[in-house]
Scaffold this motif. Structure first.
Motif, PDB file in Angstrom:
ATOM      1  N   GLU A  10       0.870  -1.175   0.000  1.00 50.79           N
ATOM      2  CA  GLU A  10       0.000   0.000   0.000  1.00 50.79           C
ATOM      3  C   GLU A  10       0.911   1.230   0.000  1.00 50.79           C
ATOM      4  O   GLU A  10       1.796   1.357   0.841  1.00 50.79           O
ATOM      5  CB  GLU A  10      -0.867  -0.026   1.275  1.00 50.79           C
ATOM      6  N   ILE A  11       0.716   2.113  -0.970  1.00 50.77           N
ATOM      7  CA  ILE A  11       1.581   3.290  -1.097  1.00 50.77           C
ATOM      8  C   ILE A  11       0.917   4.475  -0.406  1.00 50.77           C
ATOM      9  O   ILE A  11      -0.254   4.773  -0.682  1.00 50.77           O
ATOM     10  CB  ILE A  11       1.827   3.622  -2.586  1.00 50.77           C
ATOM     11  N   VAL A  12       1.649   5.145   0.485  1.00 52.54           N
ATOM     12  CA  VAL A  12       1.082   6.320   1.163  1.00 52.54           C
ATOM     13  C   VAL A  12       2.034   7.512   1.038  1.00 52.54           C
ATOM     14  O   VAL A  12       3.245   7.365   1.156  1.00 52.54           O
ATOM     15  CB  VAL A  12       0.771   6.059   2.660  1.00 52.54           C
ATOM     16  N   ASP A  13       1.461   8.686   0.794  1.00 50.54           N
ATOM     17  CA  ASP A  13       2.281   9.902   0.758  1.00 50.54           C
ATOM     18  C   ASP A  13       2.564  10.330   2.185  1.00 50.54           C
ATOM     19  O   ASP A  13       1.663  10.347   3.024  1.00 50.54           O
ATOM     20  CB  ASP A  13       1.540  11.011   0.002  1.00 50.54           C
ATOM     21  N   ILE A  14       3.818  10.643   2.451  1.00 44.60           N
ATOM     22  CA  ILE A  14       4.183  11.080   3.796  1.00 44.60           C
ATOM     23  C   ILE A  14       4.984  12.369   3.724  1.00 44.60           C
ATOM     24  O   ILE A  14       5.448  12.765   2.657  1.00 44.60           O
ATOM     25  CB  ILE A  14       5.008  10.001   4.556  1.00 44.60           C
ATOM     26  N   SER A  15       5.175  12.985   4.890  1.00 37.82           N
ATOM     27  CA  SER A  15       5.985  14.196   4.951  1.00 37.82           C
ATOM     28  C   SER A  15       7.034  14.045   6.052  1.00 37.82           C
ATOM     29  O   SER A  15       6.732  13.592   7.156  1.00 37.82           O
ATOM     30  CB  SER A  15       5.080  15.394   5.234  1.00 37.82           C
ATOM     31  N   LEU A  16       8.258  14.392   5.708  1.00 33.49           N
ATOM     32  CA  LEU A  16       9.353  14.426   6.680  1.00 33.49           C
ATOM     33  C   LEU A  16       9.873  15.867   6.650  1.00 33.49           C
ATOM     34  O   LEU A  16      10.848  16.184   5.966  1.00 33.49           O
ATOM     35  CB  LEU A  16      10.460  13.433   6.278  1.00 33.49           C
ATOM     36  N   PRO A  17       9.175  16.762   7.357  1.00 29.50           N
ATOM     37  CA  PRO A  17       9.367  18.198   7.128  1.00 29.50           C
ATOM     38  C   PRO A  17      10.777  18.736   7.352  1.00 29.50           C
ATOM     39  O   PRO A  17      11.138  19.744   6.769  1.00 29.50           O
ATOM     40  CB  PRO A  17       8.363  18.846   8.082  1.00 29.50           C
ATOM     41  N   HIS A  18      11.590  18.096   8.182  1.00 28.04           N
ATOM     42  CA  HIS A  18      12.920  18.658   8.451  1.00 28.04           C
ATOM     43  C   HIS A  18      14.027  18.115   7.546  1.00 28.04           C
ATOM     44  O   HIS A  18      15.204  18.338   7.798  1.00 28.04           O
ATOM     45  CB  HIS A  18      13.288  18.460   9.921  1.00 28.04           C
ATOM     46  N   THR A  19      13.628  17.381   6.487  1.00 31.59           N
ATOM     47  CA  THR A  19      14.606  16.761   5.584  1.00 31.59           C
ATOM     48  C   THR A  19      15.691  17.730   5.105  1.00 31.59           C
ATOM     49  O   THR A  19      16.872  17.416   5.136  1.00 31.59           O
ATOM     50  CB  THR A  19      13.870  16.154   4.368  1.00 31.59           C
ATOM     51  N   LYS A  20      15.283  18.944   4.684  1.00 27.37           N
ATOM     52  CA  LYS A  20      16.275  19.852   4.086  1.00 27.37           C
ATOM     53  C   LYS A  20      17.322  20.327   5.086  1.00 27.37           C
ATOM     54  O   LYS A  20      18.373  20.822   4.699  1.00 27.37           O
ATOM     55  CB  LYS A  20      15.592  21.042   3.408  1.00 27.37           C
ATOM     56  N   TYR A  21      17.047  20.160   6.371  1.00 31.16           N
ATOM     57  CA  TYR A  21      18.010  20.609   7.373  1.00 31.16           C
ATOM     58  C   TYR A  21      19.010  19.518   7.773  1.00 31.16           C
ATOM     59  O   TYR A  21      19.933  19.765   8.544  1.00 31.16           O
ATOM     60  CB  TYR A  21      17.284  21.137   8.615  1.00 31.16           C
TER      61      TYR A  21
END
Lengths: 95, 521
Positions: free
Chosen positions: B326-337
C-alpha cells in the motif's frame, strides 16, 4: 556568521595544523562557503527541543571494573615513530 | 577459472559445500582478476595474496570435514578503515603512514570466524570523508561503469532472389562506450568498485552520511547501512562516532543479507553496540510484501533532480504496488536541514576523533623545533585538504562562543529529524522509498565539484537523514539512466528492522533485474 583570515589562522592553531598564508586564504573562502550553507539551520524553531545525545534510547553499558587485559607495552609502542624502552619519545617539553 | 569470480556468495557457498569447487580455486581466480584489473581501477591499496591463500587452504580443510562456517572460503575485500592485525590500515591517509595494528576489528574478526578469506584492503576517501573516492592518499578509484549511447539499427530482411535464401532482418541494439573515467562514489569507493568489477565476492564498507549507499548506487551494487549499534565500531578508525556504522556492499540483496548476518554482533567492547540477537536476515528474502505500507516522502523531490531519477522512483512505486504494497504519501518536514546539521555534527566529532594523529603514537612524524611545531607540521603534512577542511570546521563550531549557535542548534535539529521519522512509523508506515542519490556517477576531477565543497556534499542529500536518525537504509540497483549508468533506490526502515529492508529490496531486485558493467578493465 563568517570567518576572516585571522580567525582561520587562530582555528588552525587550535587544531594544530600548520597553514601557510596561501592555505589560510583558500580555507577562508571554503569555510565561509560551508558556514553559509549551514546558516539555514537558524530558520528552524527549536524552542523546547532537547539536543540529541544518542540515536538509540539505551542506557550506556558499563564494563565490569576488572583487569581483563595488559602486559602489552611492546604492542602499544610498536607503531610509534620514536620510542625507547617502551616509552614514546617526543621533543623536550620541559626545561 | 575467471567465471568463478562471477558467482554470487550464495552460489559460491553452495558449490563450496557441494565440493564442486575449492576455496583455493575461487581465491586464485580473484587474485588473478585483481592483478590484471587493479592497475586500471585502483580499488585495492594492499593485496594480501599469501594470507588469502593460507586462509583458503584452512577453509578447504574445514569444508572437507563438513564443518565450514557461514562464509567458509568466500573471498572478501576489506575497506582500509577496518583494523586488520599486522596488515596495512591507514584509512587511506598519509598521517597513518606505515600503521599496522596489533589487533583486529570486531567486524573483521566476525567474518574470519565464519570462514571468510581476506583478499586485501580497499581504497576509500581519506578518513571516509568524501563522496567520490578522490580524497584518498592513494589516488582515485575508477568506476567500472562507463557512459554509453544506445544505438538502434533496423535491418531489412534480405531475400536472395530466386534461390529462396532469406537473411532475416530486425532491430539490433548496440552500445557505444565513452572512455571518460567516472568516480565510483565514496567514501567506500574501493568496496563498490571491486564488487561491481568482480574483484571480490563482497566487501565491508562504512557509512557516516551515505558512504555505503551512494557508492552502491553509482556502481549497480547493493549496500546496506544497518541501524546504529548493529555492527560493532570497535577497531574501525573513527570519523564521527555518533553516525559511523559498518555494513556490506554486495552483488545482490541475498549476498548483502548473508554478509550483514556475519558482520553484526553484540560487542562488549563497543558501548553503543546494542544488546539484541542478530536475526537470520536471509530468511526475510522472498517473503511477500502484500499489505505492507510504503511511505513516499514529498521532501525528497528536489529541484534540479534528473528526470531519469524521478522516473525510476515512480517505477519503484509501481513495482511495490504490483507486489501488493500500500503506497502512502508522507511528509518528513525537516529533511532539508539534515545535510547542514550533518556538516556541523560530523566535523565536530571528527575534529576531536582526529586529534589523536599527532606524530607520537603511530604514523607520520615531521620534526619541529618543539612539540607544538612537531604536531602542527605532522598534521599539515599528513592530512589532505578535505580532512583539514572538516577538522577546521569542527574546531571552529566547538570553539568558545560558537558552541551554542552551531553545535547545540544542530543537535536540536537532529532531534527533530528523528522525530519526523518516528511520527511516520507511528502512523503505521513500514518502510520508506526514496531515490538513493540525486545523480548518477560523475566524472573524475569534475570541475563543479572540485570548485565548491558544498556541491560535493549534496551527493548525500537523500542518505544523510538516515544517519542523523540512526535508522537502517539500503540502496538497491533499480535501473540505468539514459547514458547507461546504474541508478539506485533507497529503502529506509524502523530501527533494527533490517529484515523488512531485505524483504522489500528483493522485490525491487526481482522486478528490476541485476546490472553489470561491460568489461573493459
Amino acid at each position: 556568521m563568517s570567518v576572516d583570515l585571522r580567525t582561520v589562522k587562530r582555528v588552525a592553531h587550535l587544531a594544530r595544523i600548520a597553514v601557510s598564508e596561501e592555505d589560510a586564504e583558500r580555507m577562508t573562502g571554503e569555510l565561509n562557503a560551508i558556514l553559509g550553507f549551514v546558516e539555514q539551520l537558524n530558520e528552524v524553531d527549536v524552542a523546547g527541543v532537547e539536543p540529541m545525545t544518542s540515536v538509540t534510547p539505551m542506557e550506556m553499558k558499563k564494563r565490569q571494573d576488572a583487569v581483563t587485559d595488559g602486559n602489552k607495552a611492546a604492542d602499544i609502542v610498536a607503531n610509534a615513530p620514536a620510542t625507547e624502552e617502551n616509552f614514546f619519545l617526543v621533543p623536550k617539553v620541559v626545561e | 577459472m575467471s567465471d568463478l569470480t562471477h558467482l554470487t556468495i550464495s552460489e559460491a557457498r553452495a558449490k563450496l559445500r557441494g565440493k564442486e569447487i575449492t576455496a583455493a580455486e575461487i581465491t586464485e581466480a580473484y587474485l588473478s582478476a585483481i592483478e590484471s584489473a587493479n592497475p586500471l581501477l585502483n580499488a585495492y591499496v594492499t593485496v594480501t595474496a599469501d594470507k588469502a591463500r593460507g586462509m583458503a587452504k584452512a577453509s578447504d580443510a574445514r569444508l572437507a570435514k563438513g564443518d565450514g562456517g557461514a562464509l567458509e572460503g568466500i573471498p572478501l575485500g576489506i575497506k582500509d578503515l577496518f583494523a586488520t592485525e599486522g596488515i596495512h590500515t591507514q584509512a587511506c591517509s598519509h598521517v597513518l603512514d606505515g600503521f599496522k595494528p596489533r589487533y583486529e576489528s570486531t567486524v573483521t574478526s566476525n567474518l574470519w570466524a565464519d570462514g571468510a578469506v581476506m583478499l586485501g584492503k580497499l581504497n576509500m576517501d581519506e578518513f571516509a570523508m568524501g563522496s567520490s573516492n578522490e580524497t584518498s592518499y592513494y589516488g582515485p578509484v575508477i568506476n567500472p561503469w562507463r557512459r554509453s549511447r544506445l544505438q538502434t539499427t533496423v535491418k531489412p530482411t534480405i531475400h536472395d532472389g530466386g534461390g529462396g535464401f532469406v537473411v532475416p532482418g530486425g532491430v539490433e541494439q548496440s552500445r557505444t562506450y565513452d572512455n571518460m573515467q567516472l568516480v565510483p562514489g565514496g567514501s567506500s569507493g574501493g568496496s563498490a568498485s571491486s564488487v561491481a568489477a568482480f574483484l571480490c565476492a563482497g566487501a565491508t564498507a562504512t557509512d557516516t552520511g551515505g558512504s555505503i549507499r551512494q557508492p552502491a548506487a553509482f556502481t549497480g551494487t547493493v549496500g546496506i547501512k544497518p541501524t546504529y549499534g548493529r555492527c560493532s565500531r570497535w577497531g574501525i578508525v573513527a570519523f564521527a562516532s555518533s553516525l559511523d556504522q559498518a555494513g556490506p556492499i554486495a552483488r545482490d540483496v541475498r549476498d548483502a543479507a548473508i554478509l550483514l548476518k556475519s558482520m553484526a554482533s553484540v560487542d562488549p567492547k563497543d558501548t553503543t553496540s546494542v544488546d539484541r540477537p542478530v536475526p537470520d536476515y536471509e530468511a526475510a528474502i522472498g517473503k511477500p510484501i502484500k499489505g505492507m505500507k510504503v511511505g513516499i516522502p514529498k521532501e525528497y523531490r528536489v529541484d534540479g533532480m534528473p528526470e531519469d531519477i524521478e522516473a525510476l522512483w515512480q517505477q519503484g512505486i509501481a513495482w511495490l504496488k504490483d507486489a501488493g504494497a500500500e503506497i502512502v504519501d508522507i511528509s518528513l518536514p525537516h529533511t532539508k536541514y539534515a545535510l547542514p546539521a550533518y556538516y556541523i555534527v560530523a566535523p565536530a566529532e571528527a575534529s576531536s576523533n582526529l586529534a589523536r594523529y599527532d606524530g607520537v603514537r603511530y604514523g607520520l612524524r615531521v620534526p619541529g623545533k618543539d612539540i607544538i611545531e612537531m604536531y602542527e607540521k605532522t598534521r599539515a603534512a599528513g592530512f589532505g585538504r578535505e580532512v583539514k577542511r572538516r577538522i577546521m570546521i569542527g574546531t571552529y563550531v566547538l570553539s568558545a562562543g560558537y558552541y551554542d549557535a552551531y553545535y547545540l542548534q544542530a543537535q536540536k535539529v537532529r532531534t527533530l529529524i528523528k522525530r519526523d521519522f518516528e511520527n511516520v512509523f507511528a502512523a503505521g508506515v513500514d518502510v520508506i522509498l526514496t531515490p538513493a542519490t540525486p545523480s548518477a556517477a560523475f566524472g573524475v576531477a569534475d570541475e563543479d565539484m572540485a570548485s565548491d565543497p558544498v556541491k560535493m556534499y549534496l551527493n548525500d542529500i537523500f542518505t544523510v537523514t538516515v544517519n542523523m536518525a540512526g535508522l537502517p537504509g539500503i540502496s538497491v540497483p533499480a535501473g540505468l539512466d539514459g547514458k547507461g549508468l546504474p541508478l539506485g533506490l533507497q529503502l529506509i526502515g524502523r530501527p533494527f528492522d533490517e529484515e523488512t529492508l531485505f524483504q522489500t529490496a528483493h522485490v525491487i531486485e526481482k522486478a528490476a533485474g541485476k546490472f553489470q558493467p561491460e568489461k573493459w578493465w
